[in-house]
Design a protein around this motif. Structure first.
Motif, PDB file in Angstrom:
ATOM      1  N   SER A  77      20.314   0.856 -20.291  1.00  0.00           N
ATOM      2  CA  SER A  77      21.538   0.104 -20.028  1.00  0.00           C
ATOM      3  C   SER A  77      22.493   0.949 -19.195  1.00  0.00           C
ATOM      4  O   SER A  77      22.358   2.178 -19.122  1.00  0.00           O
ATOM      5  CB  SER A  77      22.222  -0.307 -21.336  1.00  0.00           C
ATOM      6  N   ALA A  80      21.309  -1.851 -13.696  1.00  0.00           N
ATOM      7  CA  ALA A  80      22.160  -3.018 -13.939  1.00  0.00           C
ATOM      8  C   ALA A  80      21.554  -4.282 -13.335  1.00  0.00           C
ATOM      9  O   ALA A  80      21.542  -5.347 -13.968  1.00  0.00           O
ATOM     10  CB  ALA A  80      23.553  -2.767 -13.363  1.00  0.00           C
ATOM     11  N   GLN A 100      24.888  -7.074 -16.764  1.00  0.00           N
ATOM     12  CA  GLN A 100      25.495  -5.745 -16.812  1.00  0.00           C
ATOM     13  C   GLN A 100      26.719  -5.635 -15.906  1.00  0.00           C
ATOM     14  O   GLN A 100      27.383  -4.599 -15.893  1.00  0.00           O
ATOM     15  CB  GLN A 100      24.466  -4.696 -16.385  1.00  0.00           C
ATOM     16  N   THR A 140      29.744  -0.373 -14.326  1.00  0.00           N
ATOM     17  CA  THR A 140      28.868  -0.802 -13.232  1.00  0.00           C
ATOM     18  C   THR A 140      29.613  -0.780 -11.909  1.00  0.00           C
ATOM     19  O   THR A 140      29.102  -0.286 -10.889  1.00  0.00           O
ATOM     20  CB  THR A 140      28.333  -2.217 -13.505  1.00  0.00           C
TER      21      THR A 140
END
Length: 344
Positions: A133, A197, A207, A213
């Protein structure tokens, strides 16, 4: 039987090397044409932005970088980064035929040494543990060790830009390429986060709602713009067949270092792997020295010729009616030889 993610990344990275290597040559030819009509990029000029050939090289590079970007989504950096060696071979061969930049036999040996050394380093580099993640990447990037690396990188880049570039930028290739490589390593770390992402978002786990991000996106944009600016200066000032391998060696080494610090991949390395990596670094250093010692000096792009109209090439200046100057920089550097045309 489906194609594995590593295979996809491998193919994309090889295509990236092909496109990027070609882009070096197209951009170099565009920079040469632009320099004949205005101020060179190496001394702060931006006339190359009006040159179609430079834009062709830019588009080719963008395509290559997109392929490289997607490759990082499917494969770890330790597999993708070393394949940039393909761009060295492509640019060196094309430079020999298209730019008439002769690469001597020892220069070829130096180039091969750089590639072999870098490949040895990568083959014995620790395996990367791919995060699951963007938040996990953010936690890794927030570690004290990596923050110290980022602080050191930005400090060196600032020193190169503010102190060393004005003094040695036109004579030492490591100034421009040092900036490109240092920023490039940070770019790869950010691209890895963006790739994760995108991959997770396509799988149904969005994401892009995380601020982290967009932070990685901003870092990537800033780093890429800086890289392109100084890569243009390096290509405009130095031989393209030399820029590519040195840039590759520095970029690969710094990327592996940044990845190892950020992802803690060096833990668990055995003695044989460490020795192999040291041998790889020595091979890279040797190849770089050979390239510097044997490179063919490129004539200054500010130098030109004087064309005499008439059948007698021995005419004196007093016999001419007027002189047309094709480079306005003549008035700034009157002691250099510029492209002039004498009409009689």
């Amino acid at each position: 039987m489906g194609v594995s993610d590593n295979t996809r990344g491998l193919v994309l990275a090889m295509l990236s090397g092909l496109f990027v290597g070609t882009s070096f040559i197209l951009k170099k030819k565009g920079l040469r044409r632009a320099a004949s009509a205005g101020l060179r990029a190496g001394v702060g000029g931006y006339t190359y932005l009006l040159e179609p050939l430079w834009w062709a090289g830019m588009i080719t590079m963008i395509v290559g970088e997109i392929a490289n970007f997607v490759a990082y989504i499917y494969a770890p950096a330790v597999l993708v980064t070393p394949l940039g060696a393909l761009s060295i071979i492509v640019s060196a061969v094309l430079a020999h035929f298209m730019l008439k930049e002769r690469l001597r036999l020892m220069g070829v040996l130096g180039c091969v040494s750089c590639i072999v050394g870098s490949v040895v380093i990568v083959l014995h580099a620790p395996q990367e543990q791919t995060p699951s993640s963007v938040q996990e990447v953010w936690d890794l990037a927030s570690q004290p060790a990596f923050l110290a690396y980022v602080a050191a990188t930005l400090s060196i880049v600032a020193a190169l830009m503010l102190h060393f570039e004005p003094l040695y930028g036109q004579t030492n290739i490591l100034v421009y390429l040092g900036i490109c490589s240092l920023m490039g390593a940070l770019t790869v770390m950010s691209i890895k986060a963006i790739g994760i992402a995108i991959k997770l978002t396509l799988e149904g786990v969005n994401q892009f709602g995380y601020a982290q991000t967009w932070f990685f996106v901003s870092v990537t944009v800033i780093c890429v713009i800086t890289q392109l600016n100084y890569l243009n200066k390096a290509l405009d000032t130095f031989n393209a067949a030399i820029v590519s391998p040195i840039y590759y060696v520095m970029f690969t080494t710094l990327t592996i270092t940044a990845s190892a610090i950020m992802f803690k991949d060096w833990s668990g390395q055995n003695v044989s792997s460490v020795i192999s990596e040291l041998c790889g670094f020595i091979t890279v250093l040797t190849g770089t020295i050979i390239l510097h010692m044997t490179r063919e000096e490129e004539p200054s792009s500010t130098a030109g010729t004087m064309t005499w109209y008439g059948e007698d090439p021995s005419k004196g200046l007093e016999e001419g009616h007027f002189i047309t100057l094709n480079n306005s920089d003549y008035f700034h550097k009157p002691l250099l030889s510029w492209d002039t045309t004498l009409e009689t």
